[in-house]
Design an enzyme around this catalytic site. Structure first.
Site, PDB file in Angstrom:
ATOM      1  N   GLU A 167     -10.810   2.164   5.449  1.00 13.59           N
ATOM      2  CA  GLU A 167     -11.485   1.974   4.157  1.00 13.59           C
ATOM      3  C   GLU A 167     -12.948   1.544   4.306  1.00 13.59           C
ATOM      4  O   GLU A 167     -13.385   0.550   3.737  1.00 13.59           O
ATOM      5  CB  GLU A 167     -10.683   0.983   3.301  1.00 13.59           C
ATOM      6  CG  GLU A 167      -9.251   1.467   3.081  1.00 13.59           C
ATOM      7  CD  GLU A 167      -8.396   0.542   2.208  1.00 13.59           C
ATOM      8  OE1 GLU A 167      -8.832  -0.569   1.917  1.00 13.59           O
ATOM      9  OE2 GLU A 167      -7.290   0.961   1.827  1.00 13.59           O
ATOM     10  N   ASN A 208      -9.310   6.004   8.619  1.00 12.79           N
ATOM     11  CA  ASN A 208      -8.303   6.121   7.562  1.00 12.79           C
ATOM     12  C   ASN A 208      -8.921   5.661   6.242  1.00 12.79           C
ATOM     13  O   ASN A 208      -9.686   4.697   6.220  1.00 12.79           O
ATOM     14  CB  ASN A 208      -7.143   5.180   7.958  1.00 12.79           C
ATOM     15  CG  ASN A 208      -5.884   5.325   7.133  1.00 12.79           C
ATOM     16  OD1 ASN A 208      -5.356   6.437   7.006  1.00 12.79           O
ATOM     17  ND2 ASN A 208      -5.384   4.212   6.585  1.00 12.79           N
ATOM     18  N   HIS A 244      -2.300   7.594  -1.759  1.00 17.49           N
ATOM     19  CA  HIS A 244      -1.642   6.792  -2.801  1.00 17.49           C
ATOM     20  C   HIS A 244      -1.929   7.480  -4.134  1.00 17.49           C
ATOM     21  O   HIS A 244      -2.988   7.310  -4.721  1.00 17.49           O
ATOM     22  CB  HIS A 244      -2.189   5.360  -2.805  1.00 17.49           C
ATOM     23  CG  HIS A 244      -1.885   4.598  -1.564  1.00 17.49           C
ATOM     24  ND1 HIS A 244      -0.596   4.207  -1.237  1.00 17.49           N
ATOM     25  CD2 HIS A 244      -2.669   4.168  -0.548  1.00 17.49           C
ATOM     26  CE1 HIS A 244      -0.622   3.551  -0.082  1.00 17.49           C
ATOM     27  NE2 HIS A 244      -1.866   3.522   0.366  1.00 17.49           N
ATOM     28  N   GLU A 272      -0.202   7.183   4.200  1.00 17.54           N
ATOM     29  CA  GLU A 272       0.358   6.125   3.333  1.00 17.54           C
ATOM     30  C   GLU A 272       0.879   6.695   2.024  1.00 17.54           C
ATOM     31  O   GLU A 272       0.726   6.087   0.953  1.00 17.54           O
ATOM     32  CB  GLU A 272      -0.711   5.050   3.039  1.00 17.54           C
ATOM     33  CG  GLU A 272      -1.337   4.459   4.291  1.00 17.54           C
ATOM     34  CD  GLU A 272      -2.307   3.308   4.020  1.00 17.54           C
ATOM     35  OE1 GLU A 272      -2.330   2.766   2.896  1.00 17.54           O
ATOM     36  OE2 GLU A 272      -3.057   2.952   4.948  1.00 17.54           O
ATOM     37  N   ASP A 274       2.460   7.544  -1.250  1.00 10.87           N
ATOM     38  CA  ASP A 274       3.391   7.162  -2.313  1.00 10.87           C
ATOM     39  C   ASP A 274       2.872   7.753  -3.615  1.00 10.87           C
ATOM     40  O   ASP A 274       1.692   8.059  -3.739  1.00 10.87           O
ATOM     41  CB  ASP A 274       3.669   5.650  -2.396  1.00 10.87           C
ATOM     42  CG  ASP A 274       2.445   4.757  -2.470  1.00 10.87           C
ATOM     43  OD1 ASP A 274       1.371   5.228  -2.912  1.00 10.87           O
ATOM     44  OD2 ASP A 274       2.557   3.574  -2.091  1.00 10.87           O
TER      45      ASP A 274
HETATM   46  C1  XIL Z   1      -0.748  -3.096   1.600  1.00 14.80           C
HETATM   47  C2  XIL Z   1       0.672  -3.577   1.854  1.00 14.80           C
HETATM   48  O1  XIL Z   1       1.572  -2.559   1.475  1.00 14.80           O
HETATM   49  C3  XIL Z   1       0.950  -4.842   1.073  1.00 14.80           C
HETATM   50  O2  XIL Z   1       2.206  -5.391   1.439  1.00 14.80           O
HETATM   51  C4  XIL Z   1      -0.157  -5.869   1.328  1.00 14.80           C
HETATM   52  O3  XIL Z   1       0.065  -6.986   0.497  1.00 14.80           O
HETATM   53  C5  XIL Z   1      -1.515  -5.284   1.068  1.00 14.80           C
HETATM   54  O4  XIL Z   1      -1.688  -4.111   1.853  1.00 14.80           O
HETATM   55  N1  XIL Z   1      -4.202   0.618   2.062  1.00 14.80           N
HETATM   56  C6  XIL Z   1      -3.845   0.223   3.327  1.00 14.80           C
HETATM   57  C7  XIL Z   1      -2.633  -0.620   3.517  1.00 14.80           C
HETATM   58  O5  XIL Z   1      -4.465   0.643   4.299  1.00 14.80           O
HETATM   59  O6  XIL Z   1      -2.764  -1.498   4.597  1.00 14.80           O
HETATM   60  C8  XIL Z   1      -2.277  -1.361   2.272  1.00 14.80           C
HETATM   61  O7  XIL Z   1      -1.029  -2.019   2.477  1.00 14.80           O
HETATM   62  C9  XIL Z   1      -2.226  -0.441   1.083  1.00 14.80           C
HETATM   63  C10 XIL Z   1      -3.559   0.203   0.838  1.00 14.80           C
END
Ligand code: XIL
Length: 355
Positions: A167, A208, A244, A272, A274
């Site tokens: 990020e 990422n 996401h 990641e 979802d």
């Molecule tokens: C999130 C986790 O799922 C949570 O449990 C935590 O509280 C915060 O982080 N981007 C990322 C991940 O790269 O590391 C994040 O994970 C979600 C967004």
């Protein structure tokens, strides 16, 4: 400490797999087609030599046997949801807590799963001693190098890919004003990649991010940086597209966008995934979500250098979504009771090359 045995991912060659199927068909003619482990997500992924992963929390890993059995049946890759972040690993300066990260790595080794390391350089989930330490640029540089050497070194040979930088960009394509960017300048990214490569030359090193799935200002900026790093010989091997998503909003340009990174010779991965739906989730939204899971996974797996797809959790029970996006949830392929949702079928059809 772990054994330092190296595990490499070697999918069964297709010819061998076909030969085994042929032999089995002769020897055991009553075998029900489709009933084998090949019909799991990991069966399909193994068959095409890619990863299907899940983010794993330490709580379900250590306390929920239903979760663990789904994890091990369906996934050939794991990512620590939180256990490898800096605040988890070094809560006070010089005092390390490897317990949860080691547990996941050991679990993965025992269940033939690869590990994606997540994440080395991020603005978030930093320990407060680091965030509030008022360190100079040169001290921060030294601390970052030590963190990368120590963490990547510990899991050398056991992590097939690292999200080295997470990020780093703003939505408009400018660099995010993180501690690292502000104090060290953009050069921290090349340094972090070089240090990680020295600590584990076999690990694939990723940048990422989220909201880079579409062709947009943020992904354009990342593309420019990736080209520049490659031209400079920096060990950048892949781009992680967090993915996401909101139901119905898988970007139309996603596949073409991933392809342009792949065309640079980089791996691409969905890291990641979802897909959140408004709560309470209606049957219509869950059906739409299923189609989105298929589309999102195909958008990666249909691109030449796609290494795999990771979902950010297994069941809706432990998902970060409801706590982060008010009014949304039901984002993952399994219900809270480990029933496969339509989303599972969508994902499965996206991973199964014949579906
Ligand atoms: C999130 C986790 O799922 C949570 O449990 C935590 O509280 C915060 O982080 N981007 C990322 C991940 O790269 O590391 C994040 O994970 C979600 C967004």
């Amino acid at each position: 400490m772990h054994r330092r045995r190296r595990r490499l991912f070697r999918p069964l060659p297709l010819a061998t797999a076909a030969a085994l199927v042929a032999v089995a068909a002769v020897a055991v003619p009553q075998l029900t087609p489709g009933a084998s482990a090949a019909t799991t997500l990991r069966g399909y992924a193994d068959g095409r030599g890619v990863r299907i992963g899940a983010a794993v929390g330490d709580t379900p890993l250590t306390s929920d046997s239903s979760y663990v059995s789904v994890l091990d049946r369906e996934f050939n890759s794991v990512t620590a949801e939180n256990a490898m972040k800096w605040d988890a690993l070094e809560p006070s300066r010089g005092t390390y807590n490897w317990a949860a990260a080691d547990r996941l790595v050991n679990h993965a080794v025992a269940h033939d799963q690869g590990v994606r390391g997540h994440t080395l350089v991020w603005y978030s989930q930093l320990p407060s001693w680091l965030k509030n330490g008022n360190f100079s640029a040169s001290q921060l540089n030294t601390l970052l190098k030590k963190h990368i050497d120590t963490t990547v070194g510990r899991y050398r040979g056991k992590v097939y890919a690292w999200d080295v930088v997470n990020e780093a960009f703003n939505e408009d394509g400018s660099m995010r004003g993180s501690l690292w960017q502000t104090e060290l300048g953009t050069g921290y990214i090349a340094n972090a990649l070089r240090w990680a490569h020295a600590a584990d030359p076999a690990a694939k090193l990723y940048i990422n991010d989220y909201n880079i799935e579409a062709d947009n200002a943020k992904s354009d900026a990342l593309y420019a940086l990736a080209r520049q790093l490659l031209a400079q010989g920096v060990p950048l091997h892949g781009i992680g597209f967090q993915s996401h998503f909101v139901v119905g909003q898988v970007p139309a340009s996603m596949k073409a966008n991933l392809k342009r990174f792949s065309d640079l010779g980089l791996e691409v991965s969905v890291t990641e995934l979802d897909i959140r739906v408004p709560l309470p989730a209606s049957a219509a939204e869950l059906a739409r979500q299923s189609a989105d899971y298929k589309l999102a996974s195909e958008n990666c797996l249909g691109v030449k250098r796609c290494a795999g797809v990771t979902v950010w959790g297994v069941s809706d029970t432990y998902s970060w979504v409801p706590g982060t996006f008010a009014g949304y949830g039901a984002a993952l392929p399994y219900t809270e009771h480990y029933a496969a949702k339509p989303a599972y079928t969508g994902l499965s059809n996206g991973v199964n090359p014949k579906a």
